[in-house]
Design an enzyme around this catalytic site. Structure first.
Site, PDB file in Angstrom:
ATOM      1  N   PHE A   1       3.077  -3.698   4.584  1.00 35.15           N
ATOM      2  CA  PHE A   1       3.737  -3.262   5.458  1.00 35.15           C
ATOM      3  C   PHE A   1       5.293  -3.618   5.477  1.00 35.15           C
ATOM      4  O   PHE A   1       4.533  -4.398   4.801  1.00 35.15           O
ATOM      5  CB  PHE A   1       3.080  -3.416   7.133  1.00 35.15           C
ATOM      6  CG  PHE A   1       1.976  -2.814   6.892  1.00 35.15           C
ATOM      7  CD1 PHE A   1       0.993  -0.845   6.726  1.00 35.15           C
ATOM      8  CD2 PHE A   1       0.687  -3.352   6.925  1.00 35.15           C
ATOM      9  CE1 PHE A   1      -0.049  -1.066   6.277  1.00 35.15           C
ATOM     10  CE2 PHE A   1      -0.805  -2.826   7.270  1.00 35.15           C
ATOM     11  CZ  PHE A   1      -0.646  -2.123   6.783  1.00 35.15           C
TER      12      PHE A   1
ATOM     13  N   GLY B   1      10.931  -5.296   0.559  1.00 35.59           N
ATOM     14  CA  GLY B   1      10.279  -6.178   0.916  1.00 35.59           C
ATOM     15  C   GLY B   1       8.959  -7.023   1.115  1.00 35.59           C
ATOM     16  O   GLY B   1       8.245  -6.771   0.659  1.00 35.59           O
ATOM     17  N   CYS B   2       8.022  -7.088   2.537  1.00 35.60           N
ATOM     18  CA  CYS B   2       6.304  -7.406   2.619  1.00 35.60           C
ATOM     19  C   CYS B   2       6.089  -5.982   1.764  1.00 35.60           C
ATOM     20  O   CYS B   2       5.143  -6.317   0.824  1.00 35.60           O
ATOM     21  CB  CYS B   2       5.971  -7.514   3.443  1.00 35.60           C
ATOM     22  SG  CYS B   2       6.988  -8.973   4.109  1.00 35.60           S
ATOM     23  N   ALA B   3       6.242  -5.021   1.506  1.00 38.15           N
ATOM     24  CA  ALA B   3       5.475  -3.293   1.174  1.00 38.15           C
ATOM     25  C   ALA B   3       6.020  -3.259  -0.220  1.00 38.15           C
ATOM     26  O   ALA B   3       5.326  -2.875  -0.682  1.00 38.15           O
ATOM     27  CB  ALA B   3       6.706  -2.206   2.047  1.00 38.15           C
ATOM     28  N   ALA B   4       6.345  -4.704  -0.637  1.00 40.20           N
ATOM     29  CA  ALA B   4       6.795  -4.008  -2.314  1.00 40.20           C
ATOM     30  C   ALA B   4       5.731  -4.191  -3.129  1.00 40.20           C
ATOM     31  O   ALA B   4       5.567  -3.951  -4.073  1.00 40.20           O
ATOM     32  CB  ALA B   4       7.815  -5.041  -2.791  1.00 40.20           C
TER      33      ALA B   4
END
EC number: 2.3.1.233
Length: 377
Positions: free
Chosen positions: A338, A142-145
């Site tokens: 995150f 997700g956004c942590a990628a």
């Protein structure tokens, strides 16, 4: 540091689709579409509180609000990725003064569509990359990628000090819109997420940008169901737990620990590039790290002008630092993404202006790629 393996994260290239929706349009749509929703007024207040003024969509809003089925949506994802990614790749290579033949690994991150083979294979076949180029698709962070991609590129360049890594992020969040999801978290996400693409090169030798020196990853125990996808016949359904806004109380110490481990001090840091999933993330980081709001101004600008663009946030915020003239040589910085897990992917490093020769990219620095066409930013 000169005798140790180095990896420099160079200037990112950013592209946003041409279809724009404003906060006011979002609020009007929410009022009209969910007129009878018992918590409509709460949802409207939450959307207003995000501070997101504009977002970019890969399709016109009329098409975005339709749901033709997961198969057709994924076809749109693949077609639009193939149409738009090459331009950001070319610009990122030019920023780093590299070309496709010099890339040893492609890291492709996306959580808003699915392809197998990954887009990495298509890029290698169509853009002049070596057949021996390694491929690392990341689809489930997700956004942590975005942070994870930077860290895996750093690891690769430490293992192979003369290697170069291309990172590509392609996020069409609007293709995950689900008209039947009417929970408060889902409706809030409909007013928060935007579409964007980005690319950046991590050079093993030379380059101007952030010299990556240490990275880390942290999973907050027992938070797997706080941010997730439910995969159904209609595609990906975004699930957001009401406890998510408070995660920085748990993750700010993780950032503090990484900085301390590196022998630095948070108050002495010069720049912060963090994932802006929402305004409270930035507000809480200011509080828990005891930092003034301006330390997160680039992330805040990304949120305001683009919305939450998932794994591309950190690259868009970093591009804004470059647009602002970069940082002083040896300035200390931190990057953090995150996402689901709850996961934090973090890195620290110093700004460097090493070995960047005059290039054909000189006139491209102020360009933004929109709809595959270079327009002034």
């Amino acid at each position: 540091m000169r005798g140790e393996p180095m990896a420099t994260l160079c200037r990112p290239a950013i592209a946003v689709p041409e279809h724009v929706i404003t906060m006011q349009q979002t609020l009007d749509l929410a009022r009209e579409t969910h007129a009878g929703h018992p918590q409509r007024d709460l949802v409207l207040r939450l959307i207003q509180n995000t501070g997101v003024q504009t977002r970019h969509l890969v399709q016109p809003i009329e098409e975005t609000l339709k749901h033709p089925g997961f198969e057709l949506r994924n076809r749109v994802y693949e077609a639009e990725a193939k149409r738009r990614v090459p331009d950001v790749v070319r610009q990122a290579l030019a920023h780093a003064e590299t070309d496709a033949s010099e890339i040893d690994l492609i890291v492709y991150v996306s959580c808003t569509g699915f392809m197998m083979p990954s887009l990495t294979a298509w890029l290698i076949n169509t853009m002049g990359f070596k057949p021996g180029t390694r491929q690392l698709p990341i689809a489930q962070l997700g956004c942590a990628a975005g942070g994870a991609a930077i860290n895996r590129a750093h690891d690769f360049c430490v293992a192979y000090p003369e290697a170069n890594v291309l990172i590509v992020s392609c996020e069409f969040c609007s293709l995950c819109y689900q008209p039947t999801d009417i929970g408060v978290g889902s409706l809030l996400s409909n007013g928060l997420f935007g579409d964007a693409l980005s690319a950046a090169v991590v050079r093993g030798q030379g380059g101007t940008g952030m010299r990556l020196e240490r990275n880390g990853s942290h999973l907050v125990p027992d938070t797997e169901d706080w941010i997730s996808y439910a995969v159904r016949d209609t595609g990906f359904h975004f699930l957001l737990d009401k406890r998510v806004p408070g995660t920085m109380e748990m993750l700010a110490p993780v950032l503090q620990d990484l900085v301390d481990l590196h022998g630095w001090s948070v108050p002495d840091m010069d720049f912060f590039i963090v994932h802006a999933g929402g305004p409270r993330i930035l507000d809480d980081l200011c509080h828990f790290l005891k930092l003034p709001p301006e330390m997160f101004r680039y992330s805040r600008a990304t949120l305001t002008e683009r919305g939450n663009i998932a794994s591309s946030v950190v690259f868009d915020a970093l591009a804004r630092l470059f647009d602002d003239g970069g940082a002083a040589d040896s300035a200390q910085g931190l990057i953090a993404g995150f996402g689901p897990g709850i996961t934090a992917e973090t890195a620290v490093g110093t700004w460097t202006n090493d070995d960047l020769r005059p290039s054909a990219a000189a006139g491209l620095d102020e360009l933004e790629l929109t709809a595959g066409v270079a327009l002034s930013g």
